[in-house]
Design an enzyme around this catalytic site. Sequence first.
Site, PDB file in Angstrom:
ATOM      1  N   ASP A  11      -7.716   5.364  -2.184  1.00  0.00           N
ATOM      2  CA  ASP A  11      -7.327   3.961  -1.448  1.00  0.00           C
ATOM      3  C   ASP A  11      -6.688   3.030  -2.284  1.00  0.00           C
ATOM      4  O   ASP A  11      -7.369   2.570  -3.097  1.00  0.00           O
ATOM      5  CB  ASP A  11      -8.560   3.493  -0.661  1.00  0.00           C
ATOM      6  CG  ASP A  11      -8.250   2.713   0.397  1.00  0.00           C
ATOM      7  OD1 ASP A  11      -6.954   1.975   0.545  1.00  0.00           O
ATOM      8  OD2 ASP A  11      -8.953   2.551   1.220  1.00  0.00           O
ATOM      9  N   HIS A  38      -6.192  -0.231  -1.369  1.00  0.00           N
ATOM     10  CA  HIS A  38      -6.464  -1.407  -0.860  1.00  0.00           C
ATOM     11  C   HIS A  38      -7.437  -2.531  -1.500  1.00  0.00           C
ATOM     12  O   HIS A  38      -7.901  -3.258  -0.871  1.00  0.00           O
ATOM     13  CB  HIS A  38      -6.810  -1.518   0.665  1.00  0.00           C
ATOM     14  CG  HIS A  38      -5.615  -0.925   1.481  1.00  0.00           C
ATOM     15  ND1 HIS A  38      -5.297   0.538   1.594  1.00  0.00           N
ATOM     16  CD2 HIS A  38      -4.705  -1.374   2.255  1.00  0.00           C
ATOM     17  CE1 HIS A  38      -4.512   0.716   2.566  1.00  0.00           C
ATOM     18  NE2 HIS A  38      -4.100  -0.374   2.875  1.00  0.00           N
ATOM     19  N   CYS A  58       0.849  -1.308   0.172  1.00  0.00           N
ATOM     20  CA  CYS A  58      -0.045  -0.001   0.087  1.00  0.00           C
ATOM     21  C   CYS A  58       0.803   1.200  -0.004  1.00  0.00           C
ATOM     22  O   CYS A  58       0.541   2.114  -0.508  1.00  0.00           O
ATOM     23  CB  CYS A  58      -1.071  -0.170   1.079  1.00  0.00           C
ATOM     24  SG  CYS A  58      -0.228  -0.301   2.782  1.00  0.00           S
TER      25      CYS A  58
END
Length: 534
Positions: free
Chosen positions: A413, A415, A218
Amino acid sequence: MVIACPLFFQLASKSDRTWHNAGSISCFSRFRLARELSCRAVMKGFHERNGSLKCSSKTSIDSSPTSGTGSAPGPSDSKFSKTSLWSNFFASAFSVFDTISESSTPSSSTSACEKKPSFSKTNGWTSAVKRVVSGGSMRRIQERVMGPSKIGMSSSTSDIWLLGLCYKISQESSGDVDATKGLTAFKHDFSSRILMTYRKGFDAIGDTKITTDASWGCMLRSSQMLVAQALLFHRLGRSWRKPSQKPFDQTYIEILHQFGDSEASAFSIHNLVESGKTYGLAAGSWVGPYAMCRSWESLARSKREENDLDRQVLPMAVYVVSGDEDGERGGAPVVCIEDASRHCFEFSRHQADWTPILLLVPLVLGLDKVNPRYIPSLQATFTFPQCLGILGGKPGASTYIVGVQEENVFYLDPHDVQPVVNLSSDNLEADTSSYHCDTIRHIPLDSIDPSLAIGFLCRDKDDFDDFCFRASKLAEESNGAPLFTVAQTQGGFKRIHHGNTMVDAGEVRADDSVGGVGTGDMDENSNEDDWQIL
């Protein structure tokens, strides 16, 4: 019965110091630690709670959101009784195995209370983890790591700052029509930012067998997003927005091509890992913001040496801003004007005094959380025209923060796990939907990890001078807690004048043409306890 307890570590004891001090643990390591902590609590009360579980687990599964959509916490989140708490614990845990539970439980919620869910032997723990890592359930894990994030716009009507641009959405100041236009423009700008997420199915990294960065990449993906915006702003301008129709712009496709997941792409995760070995980067391991910034500096240097000056894949110098003596003495990082000039001169191979320059400023703004004294300054950085956002998030779960509205920050994001996509640089009809996101997420600024990095892009010398002016003024107004300072030379200080305001930051040097706030005697009680050596 398969108990999916490892996902719900947030219900583990808050006083457990092992978990409390796990700030630097990777997503995957947290996942394993969570399994151990949660299973202890689950097994203790499992049999006595089993009766209520049968009904409530099925009900919660049916009402849980699908992957990638998320949900805002409800008003009654904190009002569960002990029984409903356990029921929701198991129900949410089983939602990870939604494809399993849906196929093995009756469709009727009534019969769900009468018939016990059954799982075949083929749906064991190993199979479950594979489903979690490679599917949309990674979103649910991330939401529990990140904490209370929300989707969509907040009810606030305050101005929104997105990477240096202001969007006014207050109906009182601009009227209903203008406020609607402002909100629409913000959403279009947000969805035009380049998104990098976990990928699966790419060629193995180096001599490993790793073909996905799910659960560990990440921070690398967040940094790719920041550099991608820098390239986008440099080559297409800040006003560029993703067109709704094809064919796309050649430059846009070329930028995406540089971030493909193969060694052939200049800024791939493969090449980042290779360039960052000196700073601890390794496939399968989590890395912090400082090491990430240094890895980009190393990668940029290697790519600069491979190509002619007019064929640079990253047409800008890279300057990692650190404290005095490269951070060895701690304190606020110093933007040294002479160092910036030297980076530009070296990048141009001694042919130009100034070039575009990417500034990366790694910071540690507290211990367990961001010191509140830094919050106003962090908010103010988004008003800089040179702003590229922040690499930050929760411990072990990095995101790319691109905007701010009052106390909340908007972020992209990484993820979500998506299949690998390697775009050809001349395919103007390519599907680029996986590189953009329409879902707006926000979290409180004071909830982010204190270890972060801020990026700025200065297009030329005038732009850099403007940045130095804004940064110096911000440091003046920081009440002794500057994010970073500006000086002509390392260890050089100068009085700064802004209107009728004057700050004496130390000794006046006669050869200083541009000044900055010093890091030394400005405030003896400033923030030494909060700073860590970078």
